[in-house]
Design an enzyme around this catalytic site. Structure first.
Site, mmCIF file in Angstrom:
data_model
loop_
_atom_site.group_PDB
_atom_site.id
_atom_site.type_symbol
_atom_site.label_atom_id
_atom_site.label_comp_id
_atom_site.label_asym_id
_atom_site.label_seq_id
_atom_site.Cartn_x
_atom_site.Cartn_y
_atom_site.Cartn_z
ATOM 1 N N ARG A 127 0.833 -1.203 0.000
ATOM 2 C CA ARG A 127 0.000 0.000 0.000
ATOM 3 C C ARG A 127 0.867 1.252 0.000
ATOM 4 O O ARG A 127 0.573 2.234 -0.698
ATOM 5 C CB ARG A 127 -0.913 -0.007 1.218
ATOM 6 C CG ARG A 127 -1.767 1.243 1.364
ATOM 7 C CD ARG A 127 -2.742 1.113 2.518
ATOM 8 N NE ARG A 127 -3.537 2.321 2.689
ATOM 9 C CZ ARG A 127 -3.261 3.310 3.547
ATOM 10 N NH1 ARG A 127 -2.179 3.198 4.324
ATOM 11 N NH2 ARG A 127 -4.033 4.378 3.629
ATOM 12 N N HIS A 149 -25.888 -21.027 6.597
ATOM 13 C CA HIS A 149 -25.605 -22.466 6.532
ATOM 14 C C HIS A 149 -26.487 -23.190 5.523
ATOM 15 O O HIS A 149 -26.216 -24.344 5.165
ATOM 16 C CB HIS A 149 -25.773 -23.094 7.926
ATOM 17 C CG HIS A 149 -24.747 -24.145 8.216
ATOM 18 N ND1 HIS A 149 -24.315 -25.057 7.279
ATOM 19 C CD2 HIS A 149 -24.045 -24.413 9.353
ATOM 20 C CE1 HIS A 149 -23.407 -25.852 7.818
ATOM 21 N NE2 HIS A 149 -23.217 -25.474 9.076
ATOM 22 N N SER A 181 -6.852 2.342 0.157
ATOM 23 C CA SER A 181 -6.954 2.002 1.578
ATOM 24 C C SER A 181 -6.835 0.492 1.742
ATOM 25 O O SER A 181 -6.925 -0.272 0.776
ATOM 26 C CB SER A 181 -8.298 2.478 2.139
ATOM 27 O OG SER A 181 -9.357 1.741 1.553
ATOM 28 N N SER A 232 -18.015 -5.398 5.701
ATOM 29 C CA SER A 232 -18.236 -4.398 6.755
ATOM 30 C C SER A 232 -16.937 -4.223 7.526
ATOM 31 O O SER A 232 -16.384 -5.187 8.044
ATOM 32 C CB SER A 232 -19.349 -4.856 7.700
ATOM 33 O OG SER A 232 -19.551 -3.918 8.737
ATOM 34 N N ASP A 283 -21.542 -24.330 3.403
ATOM 35 C CA ASP A 283 -21.115 -25.248 4.458
ATOM 36 C C ASP A 283 -19.833 -24.747 5.113
ATOM 37 O O ASP A 283 -19.117 -23.904 4.554
ATOM 38 C CB ASP A 283 -20.892 -26.651 3.887
ATOM 39 C CG ASP A 283 -22.205 -27.287 3.443
ATOM 40 O OD1 ASP A 283 -23.241 -26.974 4.060
ATOM 41 O OD2 ASP A 283 -22.193 -28.076 2.480
#
Length: 550
Positions: free
Chosen positions: A368, A523, A380, A471, A527
């Site tokens: 970076r 799920h 970023s 997130s 898996d």
């Protein structure tokens, strides 16, 4: 009395719709709020609910067929009712909530009427257009007029922006589809009204619209009867006395309680007796917030307050610390309501499980730094994570899926949503075809979307269509956390902070930089082994950033 239901305008740009699926069939009994069909618009496939009760007498648009807005979609009425005139297009036929059959006790009927435009009873003069609160997002149920950009008397042309409307996702510009003069504003700035409530009327200057605005749709919490006919002084006194005697909402003659249709529905669902609720709406009418904030314990405490005070006066009171409890109620924004609804649905429907790994970020830090030394370049760590996810999804398509009851949908494209915090909550703008973008392109796009998200300038299209979500709370110093899956995605990646700490390299303890990431998986589609393999691939890309620059 039969009611004609037309193809609705479910988005601000919708001109036609496709009936994806009928959820009821001819002859079925319909209740208000039942989902009639799934309709595909230019933006999304959305559920369309009924505002009427009765029997489904006719289906005008079959599954898979496309039809313009306002074309006959269905007819609901009494079982066995003759609807031949409606099917033949007889303009004298009673439809769209005709006033016939409702004249018995008209004042009480008006109280219960829904505030939808389809229940207008007044004839609309030629050239006049009644504009209702639009459904500007697939989850919007009500909207708030943030700003009017036109005032009554202004000339309006097709394409002019009439107002800025706050939905559950963003504040959006609403444009006119008509030419004329703005004759009436039905919802003032700052007021909230349900979808299809009367928003405005446009037509030739000087047109008499008194019958439309006074006898048709109303907004927010006041009943039509209260707006169109002032009750006699005797009735006002009787209503007040009834309300005081009951301790609950305002009552009409005969003991009927004034409450909005939505308040009645919520009370019925919760098993609450409306007579115990004190209404805060106009003339003591019970509205939605009154029901939602009601607790039986509070009512019981109110009714026994005097007895307790009398008893307390004769009993020695124990010492209590000085101070006063205080509370403040803040009205939930449309965005906050939407977040609560969608995340609750995801958490309680999708079986979540979580996988966490720790990534060596030394090479990422060096790479970076080198990239950002180039002219006009700035990326970023989050951009690098997004790019790594896009490449890992290409190698693990099972993670890039959507669960449906009968099939699992594999998305052949990769579009990653990036969670962005805004003052009212959280939005997820989407990067279409992320795997085809370079890290620098991702950085530019994310910065633009994040800026416009905070300014509430994103369009619904820019917040839909994700196949995976990232997130990142690392910038807030959060080292590890879990997220709720952003439906209809099958997974979401939670990214923590980069932490400098002792690590073992080549059997030596040295100072290193690590970052924890946690993958939340559905799920039903992903898996445990598949999720683990995805994280292994993600780690390879992040620990060797040069592989993402090719």
């Amino acid at each position: 009395m039969a009611t004609v239901i037309n193809m609705p305008r479910l988005s601000d740009t919708m001109e036609e719709g496709v009936v994806a699926k009928w959820l009821v069939k001819k002859g079925d009994k319909i209740s208000e709020g039942d989902i009639l069909a799934e309709i595909e618009t230019d933006k999304a496939t959305m559920e369309f609910e009924s505002f009427y009760e009765g029997t489904l007498l006719h289906i005008g648009i079959q599954e898979g067929e496309t039809a313009p807005v306002d074309q006959l979609l269905a007819i609901i009425g009494d079982e066995g009712e003759d609807i031949s005139d409606l099917l033949n297009g007889n303009p004298d036929s009673k439809a769209e909530g005709s006033a016939e059959g409702k004249e018995e006790n008209p004042t009480e009927e008006k109280v219960e009427e829904s505030t939808t435009a389809s229940e207008e009873t007044a004839e609309v003069p030629e050239g006049v257009e009644v504009i209702t609160m639009p459904r500007l997002s697939d989850t919007m149920e009500e909207g708030t007029v943030a700003t009017w950009l036109k005032k009554v008397g202004d000339s309006v042309e097709e394409g002019d922006i009439l107002a800025e409307i706050e939905t559950d996702k963003a504040t959006m510009e609403f444009e006119s589809f008509y030419n004329g003069t703005l004759l009436h504003i039905g919802i003032n700035e700052g007021e909230t009204a349900p979808v299809d409530a009367l928003l405005a009327i446009i037509g030739p200057a000087g047109t008499d619209i008194s019958k439309i605005k006074d006898g048709g749709t109303t907004t927010t919490t006041a009943s039509s009867a209260e707006k169109t006919e002032a009750p006699k002084e005797e009735e006002k006194q009787t209503d007040t006395a009834d309300s005081s005697a009951s301790g609950g909402g305002a009552r009409a003659k005969g003991g009927r309680i004034f409450a909005s249709p939505l308040a009645k529905k919520i009370a019925s669902d919760k098993g609450i007796d409306l007579s115990q609720i004190k209404g805060t709406g106009e003339n003591g009418r019970i509205i939605k917030k009154d029901v939602e904030s009601f607790t039986p314990a509070a009512a019981a405490a109110s009714s026994s307050a005097s007895a307790k005070e009398t008893k307390a006066s004769s009993v020695a009171q124990p010492f209590t610390p000085a101070g006063e409890e205080s509370f403040e109620e803040v009205k939930n924004s449309q965005m906050r309501k939407a977040i609560a609804k969608s995340l609750s649905a995801s958490k309680f429907s999708a079986p979540h499980y979580y996988l966490t790994i720790e990534v060596d970020m030394d090479n990422a830090i060096s790479s970076r730094k080198t990239i950002n030394e180039l002219p006009d370049t700035k990326v970023s760590f989050n951009d690098m994570v997004v790019k790594a996810c896009a490449m890992a999804l290409r190698r693990h398509p099972q993670v890039n899926t959507t669960w449906k009851d009968d099939v699992t949908v594999y998305s052949k494209h990769i579009s990653i949503g990036v969670a962005v915090a805004v003052p009212d909550g959280l939005v997820v703008p989407v990067l279409p075809f992320t795997d085809q973008m370079s890290i620098m392109e991702i950085d530019t796009k994310v910065r633009d979307l994040a800026t416009r998200a905070r300014d509430k300038k994103l369009t619904p299209q820019e917040m839909s269509g994700s196949t995976f979500t990232v997130s990142n709370l690392g910038m807030f110093g959060i080292q590890e956390f879990t997220s709720i899956i952003n439906q209809p995605n099958s997974a979401i990646l939670s990214v923590g902070a980069i932490v400098k700490k002792p690590v073992v390299k080549n059997d030596q303890v040295v100072v290193g930089n690590t970052m924890k990431v946690t993958l939340a998986c559905d799920h039903r589609t992903v898996d445990g082994a598949t999720g683990a393999q995805f994280l292994q691939t993600l780690r390879q890309y992040l620990e060797n950033p040069v592989t993402m620059l090719a």
